[in-house]
Design an enzyme around this catalytic site. Structure first.
Site, short mmCIF file in Angstrom:
data_model
loop_
_atom_site.label_atom_id
_atom_site.label_comp_id
_atom_site.label_asym_id
_atom_site.label_seq_id
_atom_site.Cartn_x
_atom_site.Cartn_y
_atom_site.Cartn_z
N ARG A 79 -19.19 -26.91 -11.16
CA ARG A 79 -18.99 -25.40 -10.81
C ARG A 79 -20.84 -25.46 -10.44
O ARG A 79 -21.81 -26.02 -10.61
CB ARG A 79 -19.82 -25.24 -12.49
CG ARG A 79 -20.36 -24.26 -12.98
CD ARG A 79 -20.57 -23.58 -14.62
NE ARG A 79 -20.85 -22.15 -14.92
CZ ARG A 79 -21.58 -21.77 -15.43
NH1 ARG A 79 -22.88 -23.20 -16.34
NH2 ARG A 79 -22.38 -20.39 -16.02
N HIS A 132 -24.44 -15.29 -11.58
CA HIS A 132 -25.57 -16.33 -12.74
C HIS A 132 -27.09 -15.77 -12.11
O HIS A 132 -27.94 -16.35 -11.71
CB HIS A 132 -25.46 -17.94 -12.18
CG HIS A 132 -26.52 -18.98 -13.22
ND1 HIS A 132 -25.55 -19.94 -13.79
CD2 HIS A 132 -27.65 -18.96 -13.87
CE1 HIS A 132 -25.96 -20.37 -14.77
NE2 HIS A 132 -27.49 -20.40 -14.37
N GLU A 177 -24.01 -16.99 -19.60
CA GLU A 177 -24.79 -16.86 -20.52
C GLU A 177 -25.36 -15.52 -20.27
O GLU A 177 -26.66 -14.83 -20.16
CB GLU A 177 -26.20 -17.26 -20.55
CG GLU A 177 -25.17 -18.74 -20.26
CD GLU A 177 -26.42 -19.80 -20.56
OE1 GLU A 177 -28.06 -19.71 -20.55
OE2 GLU A 177 -26.67 -21.33 -21.10
N ASN A 303 -21.99 -23.28 -23.20
CA ASN A 303 -22.74 -23.94 -23.03
C ASN A 303 -24.13 -23.93 -24.29
O ASN A 303 -24.01 -22.89 -24.49
CB ASN A 303 -23.78 -22.73 -21.77
CG ASN A 303 -23.19 -22.50 -20.42
OD1 ASN A 303 -22.56 -23.22 -20.12
ND2 ASN A 303 -24.44 -21.79 -20.14
N TYR A 305 -26.91 -26.15 -25.87
CA TYR A 305 -28.23 -27.18 -25.91
C TYR A 305 -28.64 -27.74 -27.40
O TYR A 305 -29.40 -28.54 -27.12
CB TYR A 305 -28.82 -26.43 -25.39
CG TYR A 305 -29.05 -25.93 -23.27
CD1 TYR A 305 -29.54 -27.83 -22.37
CD2 TYR A 305 -28.17 -25.74 -22.82
CE1 TYR A 305 -28.68 -27.51 -21.46
CE2 TYR A 305 -27.97 -25.46 -21.45
CZ TYR A 305 -27.91 -26.46 -20.92
OH TYR A 305 -27.46 -26.07 -19.63
N GLU A 364 -22.26 -26.77 -19.44
CA GLU A 364 -23.42 -26.82 -19.64
C GLU A 364 -23.78 -27.57 -20.88
O GLU A 364 -23.53 -26.82 -22.32
CB GLU A 364 -24.69 -25.63 -19.25
CG GLU A 364 -24.65 -25.20 -17.89
CD GLU A 364 -25.46 -23.92 -17.99
OE1 GLU A 364 -26.36 -24.49 -18.91
OE2 GLU A 364 -25.07 -23.26 -17.19
#
Ligand code: FCB
Length: 461
Positions: A79, A132, A177, A303, A305, A364
């Site tokens: 990606r 992005h 995002e 994504n 985290y 991600e």
């Protein structure tokens, strides 16, 4: 000792992810226009050590080496994002949608032709993010995404890109995002373009979602067999305390961070309670906007985290909420990023319960660590290996419990420009030696990933 092999579904898409401004460098090469990140990173004080993406990982020049590196690790899915200002340096597409003409930069297309063809020849499937965050500066000069016209400019750009690459590239991610882009860039001011205004952040959020929805039919028109979606960052949010005001603050955080950006994609509009909360800061919404935004997607990309522990905070002008950090909690080098794999599991289950059976990709997930080259010339990063192992296991459990998770892209291929943090945060599973001509050194985590991807699973005790 009891061990078990966690096996993933056949056809599970294992991969890795990067973004143009974080890796490419060559910002003045071959007719590339300026992006808002060029402007922002060159203003003193905006990034750690004044670092910029001028050189980054020099991927623009070293892309062949990087493709070989991926192939060597057995990576089958990559990606990456296209830099809008390389394709349309002036930002504007020539089209009736915005009525302004702008030229397509053939050399920009050529670069991505070389990159994508190189990937395909090496058995690597590209997954392309259209945006992005490196917006052409010329469009920021017209108000950027706070200006509704930008959704039209994005559609023009999408049209150019997907009609050119659509014969080879089937997997498209519209926006990366939207929360980070709108809020970090327009409320907290820590990302480009560095604005601090709630109303602007909400307008940007709305127009970015609109751009996403309006671009989907364009992608489908240009790309036979396209699969397209958006990449939302999700966090698992919990109240830091048992007081009712903390529970309510956590609920607001979840609505503002997660649901604001995902509910409308599934035809639910914005969460009512937050609409009331934002009041006069609400963006202008036109009839039909939510129909565009809810244009069906082929997948939802997420994504993930960390978890956010949230408490009430009277001084916060946005949603009267703050994150709470507990000293004993195991976390990444990113001070506020707790290692919480269970949050990934819960978020995936939550998506299924809330939005139904949409295919999901984790586009991600990864960890920033204090990596160093050790005496043996290797980079040993056990904390990252452990982080990934536990998050892979959480993903496996979610699939077992019925989530339609189709793929997993580790952030990131190599250490890169971590936006405002410059090069102080290393997220790669390949080390970039900034003292030695940006030499690439595969970390232990890179070898771990290669083995998991090859076996399509891993053994746990
Ligand atoms: C995400 C971004 C990505 C990278 C990681 C660490 O929010 O999409 O570019 O910075 O965080």
């Amino acid at each position: 000792m009891y061990t078990e092999f966690l096996s993933f579904p056949r056809d599970f898409a294992w991969g890795t992810a990067t973004a143009s401004y974080q890796i490419e460098g060559a910002v003045n090469e071959d007719g590339r226009g300026k992006s808002i990140w060029d402007t922002f990173s060159h203003i003193k004080g905006n990034t750690a050590d004044g670092e910029t993406g001028d050189i980054a990982c020099d991927h623009y020049r070293r892309y062949q080496e990087d493709v070989r590196l991926m192939r060597g690790l057995g990576i089958k899915n990559y990606r990456c994002s296209i830099a809008w200002p390389r394709i349309i340096p002036s930002g504007n597409g020539a089209s009736s949608r915005c009525g302004v003409s702008g030229n397509v930069n053939q050399k920009g297309l050529d670069f991505y032709d070389r990159l994508f063809d190189g990937c395909l020849e090496n058995g690597i499937t590209p997954w392309v993010t259209l945006f992005h965050w490196d917006l052409p500066q010329t469009l920021q000069d017209k108000g950027g995404f706070a200006n509704r016209d930008c959704a039209g400019y994005f559609c023009d750009y999408t049209d150019k890109v997907t009609s050119h690459f659509g014969d080879r590239i089937k997997n498209w991610i519209t926006i990366n995002e939207p929360w980070v882009y709108s809020f970090c860039g327009h409320l907290y001011g820590v990302h480009a373009p560095g604005v601090r205004d709630t109303g602007a952040a909400l307008s940007v959020a709305h127009n970015v979602l609109l751009a996403h929805g309006m671009s989907l039919p364009i992608i489908r028109k240009n790309v036979p067999g396209a699969k397209a979606g958006i990449a939302n960052n999700i966090a698992w949010v919990e109240s830091a305390g048992s007081r009712q005001e903390d529970t309510e603050a956590a609920k607001r955080w979840d609505m503002a961070f997660n649901r604001w950006f995902t509910d409308p994609l599934f035809g639910k509009g914005y969460p009512e309670e937050m609409v009331r909360w934002y009041g006069k800061n609400m963006p202008g919404i036109k009839d039909g906007d939510f129909d565009h935004i809810a244009c069906p997607m082929d997948f939802l990309a997420v994504n993930y985290y960390t978890r956010r522990l949230v408490a009430h905070d009277e001084t916060d002008s946005h949603i009267k909420a703050k994150q709470v950090y507990r000293p004993h909690i195991q976390r990444q080098e990113f001070e506020e990023w707790e290692n919480f794999p269970e949050g990934l599991y819960r978020a995936l289950v939550d998506i299924k319960e809330r939005y139904g059976d949409i295919p999901v990709y984790i586009t991600e997930n990864g960890a920033s660590c204090h990596d160093k080259i050790s005496g043996d010339g290797c980079v040993h990063d056990p904390a990252r290996v452990e982080y990934l192992r536990r998050h892979f296991a959480a993903a496996w459990q979610a699939i077992k419990d019925g989530c339609d998770l189709r793929g997993y892209f580790v952030w990131s291929l190599y250490d890169n420009l971590e936006w405002g943090f410059g090069f102080t945060k290393r997220f790669g599973f390949v080390y970039i030696d900034r003292e030695n001509n940006l030499k690439r050194i595969v970390k232990d985590s890179g070898h771990f990933i290669a083995s998991v991807y090859e076996k399509n699973g891993f053994t746990v005790d």
